[in-house]
Design an enzyme around this catalytic site. Sequence first.
Site, mmCIF file in Angstrom:
data_model
loop_
_atom_site.group_PDB
_atom_site.id
_atom_site.type_symbol
_atom_site.label_atom_id
_atom_site.label_comp_id
_atom_site.label_asym_id
_atom_site.label_seq_id
_atom_site.Cartn_x
_atom_site.Cartn_y
_atom_site.Cartn_z
ATOM 1 N N ASP A 189 -4.897 8.432 3.281
ATOM 2 C CA ASP A 189 -4.514 7.089 3.679
ATOM 3 C C ASP A 189 -5.291 6.685 4.938
ATOM 4 O OD1 ASP A 189 -3.239 4.729 3.714
ATOM 5 O OD2 ASP A 189 -1.276 5.501 4.308
ATOM 6 N N GLU A 190 -5.415 5.410 5.178
ATOM 7 C CA GLU A 190 -6.075 4.879 6.374
ATOM 8 C C GLU A 190 -7.477 5.464 6.542
ATOM 9 O OE1 GLU A 190 -4.504 2.530 7.786
ATOM 10 O OE2 GLU A 190 -2.348 2.947 7.929
ATOM 11 N N ARG A 210 1.385 -8.048 11.126
ATOM 12 C CA ARG A 210 2.621 -7.264 11.119
ATOM 13 C C ARG A 210 3.820 -8.134 10.790
ATOM 14 N NH1 ARG A 210 0.897 -3.538 9.501
ATOM 15 N NH2 ARG A 210 -0.963 -4.793 9.376
ATOM 16 N N GLN A 263 -8.843 -3.220 9.141
ATOM 17 C CA GLN A 263 -7.842 -2.707 10.065
ATOM 18 C C GLN A 263 -8.310 -1.446 10.776
ATOM 19 O OE1 GLN A 263 -3.623 -2.970 8.758
ATOM 20 N NE2 GLN A 263 -4.461 -3.677 6.823
ATOM 21 N N LYS A 306 0.806 -1.206 0.000
ATOM 22 C CA LYS A 306 0.000 0.000 0.000
ATOM 23 C C LYS A 306 0.849 1.271 0.000
ATOM 24 C CE LYS A 306 -1.470 1.681 3.654
ATOM 25 N NZ LYS A 306 -2.072 1.923 4.962
ATOM 26 N N THR A 307 1.792 1.321 0.909
ATOM 27 C CA THR A 307 2.640 2.513 1.007
ATOM 28 C C THR A 307 3.315 2.799 -0.318
ATOM 29 O OG1 THR A 307 3.061 1.823 3.265
ATOM 30 C CG2 THR A 307 4.394 3.622 2.411
#
Length: 748
Positions: A222-223, A606, A253, A30-31
């Site tokens: 984002d997010e 993670r 998330q 994603k980043t």
Amino acid sequence: MAYTLNNEQLSAVQNTEGPVIIIAGPGSGKTRVVTERIAHLINSGTSGQNILALTFTNKAANEMKKRVHSITNNQDAFSIWMGTFHSIFAKILRKEAIKIGYTNNFTIYDNEDSIKTIRRIIDNKNLDKEIYNPKYIFSKISFLKNHLISDTKYFEQIDLIKNDKINNQEEFKNIYQQYVKICQTSNAMDFDDLLIKTYDLFKHHVETLKKYQTLFQYILIDEYQDTNKVQDAIVKQLSKKHQNICIVGDDSQSIYSFRGANINNMLQFKNYFKTVKEFKLEQNYRSTKNIVKVANILIEKNKNKINKRIFTNQEEGEKIKLFEYYNDREEGDKTAEKIQESIYKNKTNRDEYAILYRTNSQSKAVEDGLRKRGISYKIFGGLSFYQRKEIKDILAYLKLITNHHDDTALLRIINYPSRGIGLTTVEKLNEIANKEQTSIWSILNSEKIDQLKINSSTKNKLHNFKNLICDFHTKINEDLFTTSQFIVKKTQIIDKLKENLNEENINRLENISELFNTIKFFSIKETNNSITDFINEISLDENHDQKEINNTEHVSLMTLHQSKGLEFKYVYILGVENGLFPSQKKTKHQTDIEEERRLFYVGITRAIKNVCISYALNRFKFGTVINSSKSCFIEEIEHLLNIDNITKYNTTYKNQSLLNKNKHYINKQKNKSSLDYNPLKKLKKISSDIYRDKRLLKIGQKIKHNIFGIGEITNIDLSDGNEKIKVIFQNSGEKILLTKFAKFEIIE
DNA sequence: CGGTAGAATATTTTT
DNA sequence: TATTCTACCG
């Protein structure tokens, strides 16, 4: 991350026009997609200042800017409006402050400031603090603000008011109103205000909204699953003109509903904008098949979610391991032991390990274990540097001289260091300011002060305090470092701490030194280094410690919340017990349970190589032991886990349990008598510059700094009266340190 | 008014 | 257990 973009990722990067939603599972690159997308815009000729990119932390924003710069090789990357909602809006609000009845030097209140303000109101109203718990009131106000229910609106909400009556909290509406008023007269905004004032600004000032609508040709957030109602509303305001809006996130998330985050913002995006292009990034490039499998099975239990299936082409990997421990102490100790073994066996670095837990207080037991084995670690979060008492005290002076009406800052320091202005006097001041609906500073400066029943010597002291602040105010345009030094000297804050050099005060002095170091860095680094800029930056800068340390090798300890967006080779999740995780307060409602499950999902995903999950049968809480049992979440995935260690452990544990109890007691005694190591004081103890002899410094000297590590002095500069040394550190590169404040020791 | 000792209270998560 | 609050004495 050397793979090329897959088709879905590529489309997400290249479709820059119109509304776009990117649903990005964990580890889906994603980043990288976000970064490439912005780089793509820049490369296609969009100017940086026409791009608004909202990220979840400022740290992420800074890293992304750098990456965009290195991809595009275009300086324009640094003019992108990139940062958190709060920091970007603070920037806008400072520019437009006048329009909403503020001045551009307004103060930002953190939660502690807000709660103190609320406590003051409750005291003033003589209300029962059992019924009106300041913390609770604050969270209620925050909730309302985030749902765009202002204090005036609240008065119209008949059912809410009725509810207050039933709960015997009739006064709530007045507390809310008073709080809003005090923030206004104090020229202060809390975190929520940064959002709602922006919303109001755009709502009531069409020309201002138009200006920013035109400016931000491309908006990327984002997010998005963690945005709340106000944020969503502002995004809609801003994107109305160009409609080039791209939201990125993963509903699975979403873990911040307690601060108003609402997954529905994401789920309903497609209904609001008509022609949304949707991209799903479902391939995970991070974790093993085993990890992805467990994560998928777990999250499947949630009902409210977007349909997707995460898959990976990575290796099968090991099964996730489950451990049961006798108590939290043992959990911490054994976890440290396992990490130590793993470091040795796999020849990995410490920074590839993360220990995650639900609550900050859980870090203690592991810390003990790690320390015992000499494994360096770093705690993220907890009490941030800028929230420490001694730091906030000094900052309160800086705040007050830029914004005299900041009551919270004033009350903090009116008698610190003590200057004979006691509680009774302060209460009288507070009362009259309250009655006149004005700031305390205004009272100090009006003839009202003479009407107060205060004896003349105290009046004199108040007068002196006023003059002191005015005196500081005249220095406001001088160098930030000089000003703050002047303040500390004049108030004798340091001198008074030095009078009593106990452990606590030494620590405070060291923290103050650290603050001066930061201030010095800031005034060298920044071009606009006014006090307001400094205060602004640190008010919204969540974690001071965390940035500077990235070159030293350490195990990372943090809450599951903080682990969002990060990845580690090995992840240990501790305390997976009912009542703790899921948290006791979150077991009633299905939606709450689902959020806790998402949090577990975040934790598991993670990991790159392996996860160890553990729980303890006994846990210390408030100094007493309570029994606990393994989390219901474990049961959902237990058939996929490696539970070899459980049975083995159970047979030995029974014999050891009595022994352990004794051991615990003995250890406790030992810790008390030996030089007690307080985890809060962390790394700050390495050297004490107060006692260090600085005359020994010379070029070529090797030193050890407690943040940057080992380095060699390459230059010494005495030109402006403060000795500065240039040091090349083995791991952290070249730094300029002020010998007066830097914390290091001479080695060899 | 200032300091301190003993009592009370707190543990979700954070911009 | 660790931090904050309250009551009391100098």
